[in-house]
Design a protein around this motif. Structure first.
Motif, PDB file in Angstrom:
ATOM      1  N   ARG A  14       0.811  -1.216   0.000  1.00 17.88           N
ATOM      2  CA  ARG A  14       0.000   0.000   0.000  1.00 17.88           C
ATOM      3  C   ARG A  14       0.850   1.274   0.000  1.00 17.88           C
ATOM      4  NH1 ARG A  14      -2.278  -0.791   4.388  1.00 17.88           N
ATOM      5  NH2 ARG A  14      -3.948  -2.171   3.686  1.00 17.88           N
ATOM      6  N   PRO A  15       1.910   1.356   0.847  1.00 14.71           N
ATOM      7  CA  PRO A  15       2.738   2.578   0.820  1.00 14.71           C
ATOM      8  C   PRO A  15       3.412   2.805  -0.535  1.00 14.71           C
ATOM      9  CG  PRO A  15       3.150   1.305   2.807  1.00 14.71           C
ATOM     10  CD  PRO A  15       2.329   0.440   1.911  1.00 14.71           C
ATOM     11  N   LEU A  16       3.795   1.726  -1.214  1.00 16.67           N
ATOM     12  CA  LEU A  16       4.427   1.859  -2.526  1.00 16.67           C
ATOM     13  C   LEU A  16       3.434   2.415  -3.542  1.00 16.67           C
ATOM     14  CD1 LEU A  16       6.442  -1.485  -2.731  1.00 16.67           C
ATOM     15  CD2 LEU A  16       7.293   0.790  -2.157  1.00 16.67           C
ATOM     16  N   LEU A  17       2.193   1.967  -3.453  1.00 16.98           N
ATOM     17  CA  LEU A  17       1.160   2.470  -4.353  1.00 16.98           C
ATOM     18  C   LEU A  17       0.917   3.955  -4.113  1.00 16.98           C
ATOM     19  CD1 LEU A  17      -1.367  -0.520  -4.124  1.00 16.98           C
ATOM     20  CD2 LEU A  17       0.038   0.085  -6.105  1.00 16.98           C
ATOM     21  N   HIS A  18       0.849   4.337  -2.838  1.00 22.00           N
ATOM     22  CA  HIS A  18       0.661   5.753  -2.490  1.00 22.00           C
ATOM     23  C   HIS A  18       1.817   6.599  -3.021  1.00 22.00           C
ATOM     24  CE1 HIS A  18      -2.961   6.092  -0.125  1.00 22.00           C
ATOM     25  NE2 HIS A  18      -2.627   5.062   0.635  1.00 22.00           N
ATOM     26  N   ARG A  19       3.038   6.074  -2.857  1.00 27.40           N
ATOM     27  CA  ARG A  19       4.231   6.837  -3.202  1.00 27.40           C
ATOM     28  C   ARG A  19       4.273   7.196  -4.686  1.00 27.40           C
ATOM     29  NH1 ARG A  19       9.056   3.644  -1.267  1.00 27.40           N
ATOM     30  NH2 ARG A  19       7.906   3.962   0.682  1.00 27.40           N
ATOM     31  N   ARG A  20       3.765   6.308  -5.538  1.00 26.18           N
ATOM     32  CA  ARG A  20       3.824   6.599  -6.970  1.00 26.18           C
ATOM     33  C   ARG A  20       2.535   7.227  -7.499  1.00 26.18           C
ATOM     34  NH1 ARG A  20       3.753   0.944 -10.380  1.00 26.18           N
ATOM     35  NH2 ARG A  20       1.537   0.465 -10.143  1.00 26.18           N
ATOM     36  N   GLY A  21       1.615   7.550  -6.592  1.00 29.97           N
ATOM     37  CA  GLY A  21       0.434   8.296  -6.996  1.00 29.97           C
ATOM     38  C   GLY A  21      -0.816   7.470  -7.203  1.00 29.97           C
ATOM     39  N   ASP A  22      -0.739   6.152  -6.969  1.00 34.12           N
ATOM     40  CA  ASP A  22      -1.937   5.316  -7.062  1.00 34.12           C
ATOM     41  C   ASP A  22      -2.811   5.533  -5.824  1.00 34.12           C
ATOM     42  OD1 ASP A  22      -1.130   4.157  -9.466  1.00 34.12           O
ATOM     43  OD2 ASP A  22       0.051   2.627  -8.429  1.00 34.12           O
ATOM     44  N   ILE A  23      -4.080   5.225  -5.969  1.00 32.78           N
ATOM     45  CA  ILE A  23      -5.000   5.369  -4.838  1.00 32.78           C
ATOM     46  C   ILE A  23      -5.587   3.997  -4.514  1.00 32.78           C
ATOM     47  CG2 ILE A  23      -7.073   6.514  -3.964  1.00 32.78           C
ATOM     48  CD1 ILE A  23      -6.617   8.701  -6.036  1.00 32.78           C
ATOM     49  N   PRO A  24      -4.985   3.288  -3.552  1.00 32.81           N
ATOM     50  CA  PRO A  24      -5.500   1.966  -3.197  1.00 32.81           C
ATOM     51  C   PRO A  24      -6.806   2.061  -2.423  1.00 32.81           C
ATOM     52  CG  PRO A  24      -3.642   2.543  -1.803  1.00 32.81           C
ATOM     53  CD  PRO A  24      -3.762   3.622  -2.819  1.00 32.81           C
ATOM     54  N   VAL A  25      -7.757   1.220  -2.808  1.00 33.21           N
ATOM     55  CA  VAL A  25      -9.059   1.155  -2.141  1.00 33.21           C
ATOM     56  C   VAL A  25      -9.211  -0.243  -1.559  1.00 33.21           C
ATOM     57  CG1 VAL A  25     -11.552   1.298  -2.448  1.00 33.21           C
ATOM     58  CG2 VAL A  25     -10.036   2.806  -3.762  1.00 33.21           C
ATOM     59  N   GLU A  26      -9.596  -0.328  -0.297  1.00 34.51           N
ATOM     60  CA  GLU A  26      -9.759  -1.623   0.350  1.00 34.51           C
ATOM     61  C   GLU A  26     -11.154  -2.184   0.076  1.00 34.51           C
ATOM     62  OE1 GLU A  26      -7.462  -3.251   1.984  1.00 34.51           O
ATOM     63  OE2 GLU A  26      -5.926  -1.686   2.223  1.00 34.51           O
ATOM     64  N   ALA A  36     -16.785  -3.642  -8.333  1.00 34.87           N
ATOM     65  CA  ALA A  36     -15.788  -2.618  -8.649  1.00 34.87           C
ATOM     66  C   ALA A  36     -16.153  -1.886  -9.930  1.00 34.87           C
ATOM     67  CB  ALA A  36     -14.406  -3.257  -8.781  1.00 34.87           C
ATOM     68  N   ASP A  37     -16.204  -0.561  -9.877  1.00 34.45           N
ATOM     69  CA  ASP A  37     -16.636   0.210 -11.045  1.00 34.45           C
ATOM     70  C   ASP A  37     -15.456   0.573 -11.946  1.00 34.45           C
ATOM     71  OD1 ASP A  37     -15.332   2.403  -9.894  1.00 34.45           O
ATOM     72  OD2 ASP A  37     -17.142   3.074  -8.878  1.00 34.45           O
ATOM     73  N   ALA A  38     -15.738   1.346 -12.966  1.00 35.82           N
ATOM     74  CA  ALA A  38     -14.734   1.677 -13.985  1.00 35.82           C
ATOM     75  C   ALA A  38     -13.594   2.528 -13.428  1.00 35.82           C
ATOM     76  CB  ALA A  38     -15.408   2.395 -15.156  1.00 35.82           C
ATOM     77  N   CYS A  42      -7.613  -2.057 -11.350  1.00 40.16           N
ATOM     78  CA  CYS A  42      -7.452  -3.500 -11.226  1.00 40.16           C
ATOM     79  C   CYS A  42      -7.764  -3.925  -9.799  1.00 40.16           C
ATOM     80  CB  CYS A  42      -6.033  -3.925 -11.599  1.00 40.16           C
ATOM     81  SG  CYS A  42      -4.770  -3.386 -10.421  1.00 40.16           S
ATOM     82  N   CYS A  43      -7.911  -5.225  -9.621  1.00 35.83           N
ATOM     83  CA  CYS A  43      -8.182  -5.794  -8.300  1.00 35.83           C
ATOM     84  C   CYS A  43      -7.014  -6.696  -7.916  1.00 35.83           C
ATOM     85  CB  CYS A  43      -9.471  -6.600  -8.312  1.00 35.83           C
ATOM     86  SG  CYS A  43     -10.953  -5.605  -8.628  1.00 35.83           S
ATOM     87  N   LEU A  44      -6.371  -6.391  -6.783  1.00 38.17           N
ATOM     88  CA  LEU A  44      -5.281  -7.204  -6.252  1.00 38.17           C
ATOM     89  C   LEU A  44      -5.847  -8.047  -5.130  1.00 38.17           C
ATOM     90  CD1 LEU A  44      -2.508  -4.461  -6.041  1.00 38.17           C
ATOM     91  CD2 LEU A  44      -3.174  -5.867  -7.999  1.00 38.17           C
ATOM     92  N   VAL A  45      -5.811  -9.360  -5.305  1.00 34.39           N
ATOM     93  CA  VAL A  45      -6.555 -10.246  -4.415  1.00 34.39           C
ATOM     94  C   VAL A  45      -5.655 -11.307  -3.793  1.00 34.39           C
ATOM     95  CG1 VAL A  45      -8.469 -11.889  -4.280  1.00 34.39           C
ATOM     96  CG2 VAL A  45      -8.621  -9.916  -5.807  1.00 34.39           C
ATOM     97  N   ALA A  46      -5.758 -11.472  -2.481  1.00 36.61           N
ATOM     98  CA  ALA A  46      -5.096 -12.568  -1.793  1.00 36.61           C
ATOM     99  C   ALA A  46      -5.854 -13.851  -2.137  1.00 36.61           C
ATOM    100  CB  ALA A  46      -5.102 -12.324  -0.284  1.00 36.61           C
ATOM    101  N   ARG A  61     -13.098  -6.084 -13.414  1.00 42.55           N
ATOM    102  CA  ARG A  61     -11.840  -5.370 -13.599  1.00 42.55           C
ATOM    103  C   ARG A  61     -10.697  -6.383 -13.732  1.00 42.55           C
ATOM    104  NH1 ARG A  61     -13.563  -1.892 -15.822  1.00 42.55           N
ATOM    105  NH2 ARG A  61     -11.543  -0.821 -15.682  1.00 42.55           N
ATOM    106  N   PRO A  62      -9.561  -5.995 -14.337  1.00 39.99           N
ATOM    107  CA  PRO A  62      -8.417  -6.905 -14.406  1.00 39.99           C
ATOM    108  C   PRO A  62      -8.043  -7.408 -13.010  1.00 39.99           C
ATOM    109  CG  PRO A  62      -8.050  -5.001 -15.809  1.00 39.99           C
ATOM    110  CD  PRO A  62      -9.308  -4.717 -15.030  1.00 39.99           C
ATOM    111  N   LEU A  63      -7.726  -8.684 -12.933  1.00 45.51           N
ATOM    112  CA  LEU A  63      -7.539  -9.356 -11.651  1.00 45.51           C
ATOM    113  C   LEU A  63      -6.108  -9.870 -11.546  1.00 45.51           C
ATOM    114  CD1 LEU A  63      -9.246 -10.517  -9.185  1.00 45.51           C
ATOM    115  CD2 LEU A  63      -9.418 -12.601 -10.549  1.00 45.51           C
ATOM    116  N   PHE A  64      -5.427  -9.533 -10.442  1.00 47.33           N
ATOM    117  CA  PHE A  64      -4.087 -10.052 -10.189  1.00 47.33           C
ATOM    118  C   PHE A  64      -4.111 -10.752  -8.843  1.00 47.33           C
ATOM    119  CE2 PHE A  64       0.343 -10.381  -9.299  1.00 47.33           C
ATOM    120  CZ  PHE A  64       0.992 -10.336 -10.527  1.00 47.33           C
TER     121      PHE A  64
END
Length: 207
Positions: A14-26, A36-38, A42-46, A61-64
């Protein structure tokens, strides 16, 4: 969107995503992935947090997928839900972020360690021997192999190739037989582990 109830990977990435300007949503629940809307890239899933394939299949959405397992069988899950990729939590958070980016830019991305595990117990071949096997694929079988690697189901292959489902199944069996593997999962591991696409660029006569 992050779905990781046990905080296996999300706390570090999460901190890495914030640092590069991404907005992680839980995502509070697995079902939230489906909604998940447009605005969600993408969705990062455990992987271990989701018990039913249907939730992942219905994700728009694209799933990783992220997993802490190191056996190759988890690749089957990634392929079955047409995931953009799967990675193991053993890698550094920055490397995990790079893997996710690669999967979204040019899917699918499969963790090399999981690919090696998927090849077992089949003996690992040298590059030359692997190329000799790939050399025997016809252009149509080569196309089928690439579609297998992309995770395309049989019916989709048939539609896009303009042939019957039974013809696709026949091609798939030919591919498995020529590569000396016994499953689509092992064929995916073979193609990526031995860099078949890269080698064919250097040796066009193999295509």
């Amino acid at each position: 969107m992050l779905y990781d109830p046990n905080q296996v990977f999300s706390a570090s990435i999460r901190p890495l995503l914030h640092r590069r300007g991404d907005i992680p949503v839980e995502a509070r629940t697995a079902k939230a992935l489906v909604a998940a809307d447009a605005q969600i890239d993408c969705c990062l899933v455990a992987l271990e947090a989701v018990s039913r394939n249907r939730v992942l299949t219905d994700c728009k959405r694209p799933l990783f997928l992220i997993t802490d397992r190191d056996d190759g069988s988890v690749l089957r899950k990634a392929v079955s839900v047409s995931a953009a990729g799967i990675a193991n939590t053993h890698i550094m958070p920055g490397d995990l972020l790079d893997a996710i980016d690669r999967g979204l830019l040019s899917p699918p991305y499969y963790d090399p360690q999981l690919l090696r595990a998927a090849l077992q117990p089949a003996p690992l071949l040298g590059e030359h021997d692997a190329l000799e096997l790939a050399h025997h694929l016809t252009p149509r079988e080569d196309d089928v192999l690439r579609r297998i690697v992309r995770g395309e189901p049989t019916a989709q292959m048939a539609t896009q190739m303009g042939v019957s489902v039974s013809t696709v199944r026949s091609h798939v069996q030919n591919v498995l037989g020529k590569l000396g593997v016994n499953s689509r999962l092992a064929a995916i591991a073979f193609a990526i582990n031995y860099g078949i696409d890269t080698v064919r660029e250097k040796h066009p006569q193999l295509s």
